[in-house]
Design an enzyme around this catalytic site. Structure first.
Site, PDB file in Angstrom:
ATOM      1  CD  GLU A   1      -3.129  -0.888   2.075  1.00 14.31           C
ATOM      2  OE1 GLU A   1      -3.677   0.210   1.939  1.00 14.31           O
ATOM      3  OE2 GLU A   1      -3.571  -1.767   2.830  1.00 14.31           O
TER       4      GLU A   1
ATOM      5  CD  GLU B   1      -3.582  -2.160   9.147  1.00 14.06           C
ATOM      6  OE1 GLU B   1      -2.818  -3.139   9.014  1.00 14.06           O
ATOM      7  OE2 GLU B   1      -4.282  -1.711   8.235  1.00 14.06           O
TER       8      GLU B   1
HETATM    9  C1  BGC Z   1      -4.835   1.197   5.187  1.00 11.15           C
HETATM   10  C2  BGC Z   1      -5.336   2.134   6.243  1.00 11.15           C
HETATM   11  C3  BGC Z   1      -6.428   2.922   5.609  1.00 11.15           C
HETATM   12  C4  BGC Z   1      -7.525   1.908   5.411  1.00 11.15           C
HETATM   13  C5  BGC Z   1      -8.820   2.436   4.969  1.00 11.15           C
HETATM   14  C6  BGC Z   1      -5.925   0.243   4.936  1.00 11.15           C
HETATM   15  O1  BGC Z   1      -5.620  -0.732   4.041  1.00 11.15           O
HETATM   16  O2  BGC Z   1      -3.651   0.592   5.540  1.00 11.15           O
HETATM   17  O3  BGC Z   1      -4.461   2.720   7.025  1.00 11.15           O
HETATM   18  O4  BGC Z   1      -6.804   4.081   6.230  1.00 11.15           O
HETATM   19  O5  BGC Z   1      -7.110   0.867   4.572  1.00 11.15           O
HETATM   20  O6  BGC Z   1      -9.704   1.911   5.776  1.00 11.15           O
END
Ligand code: BGC
Length: 927
Positions: free
Chosen positions: A497, A773
């Site tokens: 990402e 996360e």
């Molecule tokens: C990201 C997050 C992002 C989210 C959206 C994820 O895959 O890593 O940090 O804000 O998606 O919900």
């Protein structure tokens, strides 16, 4: 004696002396100047300033402004003062200096003659105007005809987060370009303007131009690309000179709608007689491939040293085998005015282990973003691979799970000519561990060295307290924040990402602005957001929208108003508000237009993302979060309108905000003081921390219900969660503030210092060196990065509650210093280098009382609220007793020192006083 420091032009500080190639570039003909007045005298305020600007340093040193002289301007402003007079010409270096006059209230206790006036010496800095007229670009975009490429899969998400696909991306081999030109005489100044997409590194006669990495910063290349400016005067010689550029892919890849790498370069030479000459990128340049045979942000770099062409960037190199460049098209260019990405530190490996023969694991002791530098010696053709991970498996080998779709691997092929060094140019990884295989012989701990890479923002904050767990959480947050500054605020540095998710950025913005100078970074990012806006006003969850995710979740899209407001509140930038006013209005209107009856039940996708146990909010209705952000953004927008003097519109949006609040309560507030949770059933007995905290934060709860609503929140913490957090990233941002303001800071402290699941302390207890996360410790392939910043918002609570620094208005003119001294906390301190100067508060508890030292910059006043734990408090400042007054006489100063603006009075368990600027050392003793 008064002094001036921190000179800035358009938010950009002067580069370090050591880097002669760096220049402060402004992309405007009318830049703004900022400085920090320093005066040790108490109660000092700036009364006047004078700015001079000249083309030559000597004039400025002599106090003469040949280009502009503001004259003595009676003003207390020290931030973003705009150049007057004529527009500045482009591509020109200027010197500027400022001097100020300050008045301080004297040490005498009374009398009109107690004001001391003083004048500072001139303080000097410089800047350079960028290419302001697009027609001044005489260069062409060039590239290599039909470069070689390989295909790698990258993750693409379009329209909806669930629509994620792996698509093939063409990753071109490193493209090398060169050209030469001849000089009969040396220029007095040579400036290189360069944009090489996706990434570039430039060389003049074999010497690197600048220290930027992963340059230029990420933008939507359909609309604009950024060029950097390097001063390369020292690299030129008479006779033949060579320019060499290497291009990498970065994000300029077909999967995101772009193409093969390309270059635009212009070298401006200025001679002592004023003559100017430009050397340009054009079809006569030559191109070739070289040792970089693969480069990708996620897939890493492959460097085959056998393919090196020594001297390719030097004069006299035989490039007859190189192919002529082809002219291609390219985007509009703008100067890059945010701090560049750089190698900011080196990290030695702390430990080396060998889980299997030939497999060597280096532990850097810290999760971070960057690369490693390898030193190796061995036979030609030896293939040395380095892979990266955040975690290890139980058997001590790499756990690649959290890299998900990112290959995170570099390969170095030796040429076999003695000691060789390799560090990749066009990739980065997020890792704590590196695995080395194929190494000839046995490595030592020095074989790999970590290079920490991120946008080189200046550190402006500091925080420390006696609780080591909290210090560790703070440290994890700093590492997490920096790892996620890659010219755009990213979600994570390791997996496939690394995107500019707006939600992560906005939730951590107060933390970021306390710790780092984010002004240039956010100014650039706000422009990215503005350019990403569609005509209907909608934004994408991800900006730049390499993943076009329109329309954004309101909690994510709130970044537009949140970051713009931060630019005003933290950095005093009113013009940013002007620039984005229409865009923000269109966004706020878009939200409301999609919210029938002011309830938004259609735009939310994530809501209170990542609460304990899952990624989707299980307790907080997404429509509650979305509607709350509709309220928040409308309210903030009405404040923005007010600040810009647009009274009518301020009122319109304030009225709308009140309507949204009413609709919010009608929809979500239950009869017993609870706000709805999921499932949104009126008979469900659950009370949710986020549902409860959000409306309280904005004082949306109807009169008469406030106490009950707060009591239910306390219940959600104490009874339902045993003193733990039970919220996702949105709730975590506001919950602790709400508890403190509601009189239960102790509960917030309990949540923060938990070491059992879930909580920030739990992460630390489980060995985290950055923030996760998820609240859970997970190591598989799912949503479980170990370096996300979105829970880092808690750091703002540390500054506000433990350091006690609370701004009372935008622009740092007045503050409250109100630390909370929890029972198991002995001392704490925080400092923020603000646009007015350094604000610092640090306190220590002793058996008999409490001491607190406070520094307030020139022109800044503070209300101090010192906690009193005991009876009969006695207050002194630097040994001088300060009699405590009755509340009635609190405003009257009487015979007290003149810096004491009000108080001290005892209010409940706090001693309250107001002080003018200066440094103070208060001691409080109790009987
Ligand atoms: C990201 C997050 C992002 C989210 C959206 C994820 O895959 O890593 O940090 O804000 O998606 O919900």
């Amino acid at each position: 004696m008064i002094r001036i420091s921190g000179l800035k032009c358009e938010h950009m500080p002067e580069p370090l002396e050591a880097d002669s190639s760096a220049v402060v570039v402004v992309d405007t003909a009318k830049p703004r100047f900022s400085w920090v007045p320093r005066d040790e005298r108490r109660g000092s305020t700036q009364k006047a300033y004078r700015i001079i600007v000249s083309r030559d340093k000597e004039s400025v040193l002599a106090g003469v402004g040949t280009v502009w002289d503001s004259g003595k301007v009676e003003s207390g402003e020290n931030n973003l003062v705009r150049l007057g007079g004529a527009d500045l010409p482009e591509c020109t270096r200027f010197f500027w200096a400022v001097k100020i006059w300050c008045a301080a209230i004297g040490e005498k206790k009374s009398g009109a003659d107690a004001v001391d006036l003083a004048e500072s010496p001139w303080t000097l800095s410089s800047f350079e105007t960028a290419i302001l007229d697009p027609d001044s670009w005489k260069s062409s975009w060039i590239s290599m005809p039909e470069p070689e490429f390989d295909e790698t899969t990258v993750l693409l998400v379009e329209g909806d987060i669930n629509n994620n696909r792996h698509v093939a991306a063409r990753l071109y081999h490193g493209i090398y370009l060169r050209s030469s030109f001849s000089l009969e005489r040396l220029p007095v100044r040579a400036c290189m303007y360069v944009c090489g997409l996706g990434y570039n590194e430039c060389f003049v006669n074999g010497r690197r131009a600048g220290r930027n990495r992963l340059d230029p910063g990420q933008t939507d290349y359909r609309l604009r690309a950024l060029y950097s400016v390097h001063n390369v005067t020292d690299s030129l010689r008479t006779g033949e000179n060579a320019l060499g550029v290497i291009l990498g892919n970065g994000r300029y890849v077909d999967a995101y709608g772009f193409g093969k790498p390309r270059l635009m370069l212009q070298l401006l030479l200025e001679f002592d007689d004023g003559a100017r000459r430009v050397v340009v990128s054009e079809g006569s340049w030559k191109t070739s491939h070289g040792p970089i045979v693969h480069n990708g942000i996620y897939s890493g770099e492959v460097y085959d040293a056998r393919l090196e062409q020594p001297g390719w960037d030097l004069p006299g190199f035989d490039d007859s085998a190189w192919r002529p460049a082809e002219i291609v098209d390219g985007p509009k260019l703008e100067a890059q005015v945010l701090p560049p990405i750089r190698v900011v530190a080196t990290m030695p490996a702390r430990a080396l282990s060998f889980p299997e023969p030939g497999v060597h694991i280096f532990d850097f002791g810290q999760n971070f973003s960057g690369v490693v530098r390898l030193r190796a010696e061995g036979p030609r053709g030896t293939r040395i691979r380095i892979r990266f991970s955040e975690l290890l498996t139980g058997s001590g080998s790499l756990n690649l799970g959290t890299n998900r779709e990112s290959q995170s691997s570099d390969l170095f092929i030796l040429k076999g000519e003695g000691l060789e060094t390799f560090e990749p140019r066009f990739t980065y990884h997020g890792f704590r561990y590196a695995e080395l295989t194929g190494f000839p012989g046995i490595p030592t701990v020095d074989t790999l060295e970590g290079l920490v890479i991120h946008t080189d923002v200046e550190r402006t904050g500091a925080f420390l307290c006696s609780n080591q767990l909290v210090n560790r959480i703070h440290s994890n947050i700093l590492w997490g924040q920096l790892s996620n500054l890659m010219s755009a605020p990213t979600d994570c540095p390791q997996r496939g990402e690394r995107m500019g998710w707006l939600g992560d950025a906005q939730l951590a913005s107060e933390e970021a602005c306390n710790n780092f100078d984010m002004a240039g970074f956010y100014a650039k990012y706000l422009e990215d957001i503005r350019l990403a806006q569609l005509t209907d006003g909608s934004l994408s969850d991800v900006v730049p929208p390499y993943w076009p995710l329109y329309p954004t979740d309101p909690a994510w899209g709130s970044a537009y108003v949140t970051l713009a407001w931060a630019m005003y509140a933290m950095y005093g930038d009113l013009e940013i508000l002007e620039r984005h006013y229409e865009g923000m209005r269109r966004y706020v209107d878009f939200l409301d237009a999609n919210s029938p009856g002011h309830i938004n039940d259609s735009l939310g996708r994530y809501g209170d993302w990542c609460p304990p146990g899952c990624i989707y909010p299980k307790k907080t209705p997404i429509e509650l979060t979305s509607t709350w952000y509709l309220y928040n953004d409308t309210l903030v927008f009405s404040r923005i309108a007010a600040v810009l003097g647009k009274r009518g519109e301020a009122a319109v949006y304030a009225v709308r905000a009140a309507e949204i609040a009413a609709a919010f309560n009608a929809e979500f507030l239950l009869a017993d003081g609870r706000y709805a949770t999921v499932p949104m059933s009126k008979i469900d007995r659950t009370v949710g921390q986020t549902s409860q905290a959000l409306p309280i934060y904005h004082d949306m709860v109807p009169a008469g219900q406030k106490e009950r609503a707060f009591a239910r929140l306390v219940e959600a913490v104490v009874k339902n969660a045993d003193g733990h957090i039970d919220a996702g990233i949105v709730g975590a941002r506001y919950l602790l503030e709400v508890l403190r303001e509601g009189g239960r800071a102790d509960l917030a402290w309990a949540i923060v210092t938990q070491t059992s699941y879930p909580g920030w302390g739990y992460m630390v207890a489980e060995g985290a060196t950055t923030l996760w996360e998820r609240w859970e410790k997970l190591g598989g392939m799912g949503m479980n990065s170990h370096n996300h910043i979105m829970f880092g918002s808690v750091d703002a609570w540390f500054y506000r509650s433990l350091g006690g620094i609370v701004p009372l208005e935008a622009g740092w003119r007045s503050l409250r210093i109100k630390p909370y001294a929890f029972d198991d906390l002995d001392h704490a301190g925080a400092k923020v280098d603000t646009i007015r100067g350094t604000v610092c508060a640090s306190w220590k508890r002793s058996e008999k009382g409490f001491s607190i030292a406070v520094d307030l910059p020139v022109g800044v006043t503070a209300e101090l609220e010192i906690p009193v734990h005991g009876e009969n408090p006695v207050l002194s400042e630097s040994e001088e007793l300060l009699p405590i007054r009755s509340v009635e006489s609190a405003g009257k100063n009487g015979g007290a020192p003149r810096w004491l603006l009000a108080g001290p009075v005892l209010r409940k368990d706090r001693l309250c006083l107001s002080v003018a600027s200066g440094s103070y050392s208060f001691g409080l003793s109790v009987g």
